[in-house]
Design a protein around this motif. Structure first.
Motif, PDB file in Angstrom:
ATOM      1  N   LEU A 187       0.828  -1.208   0.000  1.00 54.39           N
ATOM      2  CA  LEU A 187       0.000   0.000   0.000  1.00 54.39           C
ATOM      3  C   LEU A 187       0.861   1.257   0.000  1.00 54.39           C
ATOM      4  CD1 LEU A 187      -2.813  -1.062   2.503  1.00 54.39           C
ATOM      5  CD2 LEU A 187      -3.040  -0.743   0.036  1.00 54.39           C
ATOM      6  N   ARG A 191       0.925   4.290  -3.120  1.00 54.46           N
ATOM      7  CA  ARG A 191       0.315   5.569  -2.719  1.00 54.46           C
ATOM      8  C   ARG A 191       0.623   6.709  -3.680  1.00 54.46           C
ATOM      9  NH1 ARG A 191      -2.696   8.635  -2.457  1.00 54.46           N
ATOM     10  NH2 ARG A 191      -3.579   9.887  -0.766  1.00 54.46           N
ATOM     11  N   TYR A 199      -6.892   5.182  -3.804  1.00 51.42           N
ATOM     12  CA  TYR A 199      -6.123   4.584  -2.715  1.00 51.42           C
ATOM     13  C   TYR A 199      -7.039   3.970  -1.661  1.00 51.42           C
ATOM     14  CZ  TYR A 199      -2.855   3.952   1.109  1.00 51.42           C
ATOM     15  OH  TYR A 199      -2.112   3.405   2.130  1.00 51.42           O
ATOM     16  N   GLU A 203      -7.035   0.172  -0.489  1.00 56.16           N
ATOM     17  CA  GLU A 203      -6.860  -0.136   0.926  1.00 56.16           C
ATOM     18  C   GLU A 203      -7.957  -1.079   1.420  1.00 56.16           C
ATOM     19  OE1 GLU A 203      -5.224   2.620   4.563  1.00 56.16           O
ATOM     20  OE2 GLU A 203      -7.013   3.296   3.471  1.00 56.16           O
TER      21      GLU A 203
END
Length: 770
Positions: A187, A191, A199, A203
């Motif tokens: 992650l 980003r 994002y 996530e």
């Protein structure tokens, strides 16, 4: 007709008194010498296998332990605590084994057991020490007392003069990272590529995967890591390389260039001969395991597993998957020239052919004016096209007769040699000379390299040479190790006469190279043409630019107190942003060879820190002090990610293996599917330099390698390979596709150059202020 006489081992005639045999002394002599050489090889290999098998102990240490145990018997001290007596009681009593003999034999057996136990203890102790990687995370040039003590212990337990495979049993296994750590790092890596909404979606998907099915997949992976030597490498080889059904030319194979500035001879046959002889010397040491293992800091050993399949190896096509065929000690190579294939024997009288003899044989091929047989000219295009048509054609048309015999000669050869009709190499007066050189090594004419061989040696008409390497069996540092040995041996040991010929006398009695015979029907020729058309379309689409950056190099970068690799990677990020106006997923290859059977891991070079630095460079309101501070943070982040990848804490190999387990269990994972489908629009790799230090480039600055490269990974992306040579030179090899309107290799090369200069300017301006 001396060759014909040499080829006859004996003659016989039938007489009234029986059969009269006339044996050839010369041939019998060669048979005898071949047998002696063969047995000598077996003895040396057996000895070296024992030395590697008992390492870090030595066979002589067994004698020391035996003598020590035996000597205690005369002092009436029993170090075995009764075990020698127990062994003695189990030995059979006979007229040939006295009580004293039983006692001595019992003591020897006990001493041998102690010795073997000590070897196991030393190995596991060394393995435990090598599992520690804290040293790699310390700042360059600094080492704590703890790490100095650790390094001393590793040196102590590493023994003296290790062979190539001595450390294999002591190398730790590649650890499986935790799912939580991998997802967190993943992650973090995406980003800078996603907006806030994208994002958040990623996530959410990642966290769902972490809850289920990740724990189940992870259990299977941990079990595999206990059972298999390496939990990644076999699946990586199979699914990334061997199961691919598309062409391996450009898409998988890579190339390595010759020395950049030097051509030791312009005689094609002579250069080929020295190179082949040097390769045979390297192979002999390799098969005996006599090369020294590569070691970080000169102490920490690297896995040598990949070296095993360097020679005598071919990728064999299959319908569903290919396989790698590796053989022992092949005694011939196959040479391609002007559409003809020739088989050349590499041994004579139980020894390697001398360079002068090889030159004589290769010159015979160059002088041969015969024409290719029907279908022979473009036959190798089968290895450049799709794998399934090649596999089917191989089964249908090459299963018997002359075709089978000729194909066997190619696939069992030590390696493949092309005596190319073109001239290539770096020319200062021709800006695109390296571009054409690179494309020639990468794909040639699409039918003049056998892309399935472990490697092709290509020697050009002007004496320049290079390699095309099939990727499944090994990675670039392995072939680079051999190539450094070959170029150094060629130039500084074998050498040439003033006329450019190989040194030594010529044996003109050698049997000539044998033309391989083919009977290729029209149906097979149609498949060959189809493979060639596809391969040519791929080759014509490759936009290649190789550029020499000699404004500065490693020397100046180190004065800036930063990593040369991090410096170049940040320059690539800046160049990419200027080229396309956006960031992209970036692949940098690192190695995991500190673990047994380790291959590569991915460093995701586009980070939050690198993105912040690039934005600052493009922001006119940012000060140089701010940019320099952001550069240092980004460089430190990159170095830390590289270290994590090297020590088994990378992201992509773990996710790849989790994906394979999910497919085997028929579990659908949207997260893994998305991760594995993301395109690497910037794929990069650093070519290793001076692994062996056989050439002193301070003393001989012109004898520097030009590095190598590979084809573009994404249709709309760039492939960039670079080699940091010496103190003042960096060579970039840039590939993309003409069919993409978004890319231009020359333009990207200019962006890289400017990015390198702009980053250097930050440090220069900072020095002026100080």
């Amino acid at each position: 007709m001396a060759e014909a006489h040499q080829a006859v081992g004996f003659q016989f005639t039938v007489t009234p008194d029986g059969i009269d045999l006339h044996l050839s002394r010369e041939v019998l002599k060669h048979i005898y010498l071949s047998g002696v050489t063969s047995w000598r090889k077996r003895v040396i290999r057996f000895k070296n296998n024992i030395l590697a098998g008992v390492y870090p102990a030595s066979p002589s240490s067994w004698l020391i332990v035996v003598i020590a145990i035996m000597s205690t018997m005369y002092t009436r001290v029993d170090p075995s605590l009764g075990m020698i007596s127990t062994i003695k009681d189990t030995l059979p009593v006979s007229d040939y084994m006295t009580v004293q003999t039983q006692t001595v034999l019992s003591a020897i057996l006990f001493a041998t057991g102690v010795w073997l136990s000590l070897i196991v203890l030393l190995r596991y102790t060394l393995k435990a020490l090598l599992s520690y990687h804290g040293w790699i995370f310390e700042p360059h040039g600094k080492m704590s007392l703890t790490n100095k003590l650790w390094l001393s212990l590793v040196k102590l337990l590493s023994g003296r003069r290790p062979l190539l495979y001595s450390f294999q049993a002591s190398l730790p296994r590649l650890p499986v990272p935790s799912v939580e750590d991998t997802i967190h790092r993943y992650l973090e890596s995406v980003r800078p590529l996603l907006d806030d909404e994208q994002y958040k979606q990623m996530e959410t998907v990642a966290n769902e995967f972490k809850k289920d099915p990740a724990p189940k997949l992870q259990k299977y992976l941990i079990f595999k890591s206990w059972w298999a030597t390496n939990y990644v490498s076999d699946w990586w080889e199979e699914y990334i390389y061997l199961r691919g059904r598309g062409p391996i030319m450009v898409n998988s194979n890579f190339y390595v260039m010759d020395l950049l500035y030097v051509v030791p001879t312009h005689r094609q046959a002579a250069r080929a001969a020295n190179a082949v002889h040097a390769m045979l010397q390297y192979r002999r040491r390799l098969e005996r395991g006599e090369h020294a293992p590569m070691r970080a800091l000169g102490v920490v050993p690297m896995c040598s597993f990949q070296y095993e399949r360097m020679f005598n190896t071919t990728r064999i096509p299959g319908i569903d998957t290919d396989f790698v065929q590796h053989l022992k000690d092949r005694k011939h190579l196959v040479v391609y020239h002007r559409g003809r294939f020739f088989k050349v024997w590499l041994y004579y009288g139980g020894r390697h052919l001398w360079p002068s003899e090889l030159e004589f044989q290769f010159q015979r091929i160059l002088n041969d004016t015969t024409e290719p047989q029907p279908g022979e000219l473009k036959l190798a295009a089968l290895t450049a096209g799709n794998r399934v048509p090649w596999a089917r054609a191989r089964l249908k048309f090459f299963g018997e007769g002359v075709n089978k015999a000729s194909l066997d000669a190619i696939e069992t050869a030590a390696f493949f040699l092309t005596l190319d009709e073109e001239e290539h190499g770096y020319r200062a007066d021709k800006l695109d000379s390296l571009d054409h050189y690179a494309k020639s090594l990468l794909h040639g004419k699409c039918f003049d390299r056998w892309f399935d061989k472990s490697f092709n040696l290509i020697v050009y008409k002007n004496g320049k040479m290079g390699l095309n390497i099939e990727h499944s069996w090994a990675d670039a540092p392995i072939i680079g190790h051999m190539w450094e040995y070959v170029t150094a041996t060629d130039c500084f040991q074998l050498g040439y006469t003033e006329e450019g010929h190989c040194k030594g006398d010529v044996n003109k009695g050698l049997a000539p190279p044998a033309r391989l015979q083919w009977d290729i029907p029209a149906a097979c020729q149609d498949i060959i043409e189809s493979s060639y058309s596809l391969a040519k379309e791929i080759a014509d689409d490759v936009d290649f630019h190789a550029c020499i950056f000699n404004e500065f190099g490693k020397g100046l970068i180190k004065k800036c107190k930063t990593s040369p690799d991090a410096f170049v990677q940040l320059a690539l990020q800046l160049a990419q942003y200027r080229d396309k106006g956006e960031f992209c997923l970036t692949y940098e290859a690192s190695m995991t060879r500190m673990f047994r059977e380790g291959r590569t891991e991915t460093v995701r070079s586009c980070t939050n820190e690198s993105a912040a630095f690039v934005r600052a460079m493009e922001d006119k309101n940012s000060t140089n002090e701010q940019r320099l501070e952001l550069f240092r943070k980004a460089a430190e982040k990159h170095q830390n990610m590289y270290r994590l990848a090297m020590t088994g804490s990378g992201i992509d190999r773990h996710l790849f293996c989790l994906y394979i387990v999910s497919k085997l269990l028929s579990i659908d994972s949207p997260f893994l599917k998305q991760v594995l489908s993301e395109p690497w629009r910037l794929s990069t790799s650093q070519t290793p330099q001076q692994q062996l230090n056989l050439i002193d480039i301070q003393k001989y600055p012109s004898y520097v390698g030009a590095g190598g490269g590979f084809g573009p990974v994404a249709d709309d992306g760039y492939g960039v390979s670079y080699i940091i040579v010496g103190e003042d030179l960096i060579t970039f090899h840039i590939s993309s596709k003409f069919s993409s309107p978004e890319t231009d290799s020359y333009r990207f090369g200019q962006n890289i150059r400017q990015a390198m200069l702009d980053i250097r300017a930050l440090f220069h301006q900072n020095e002026k202020r100080q």
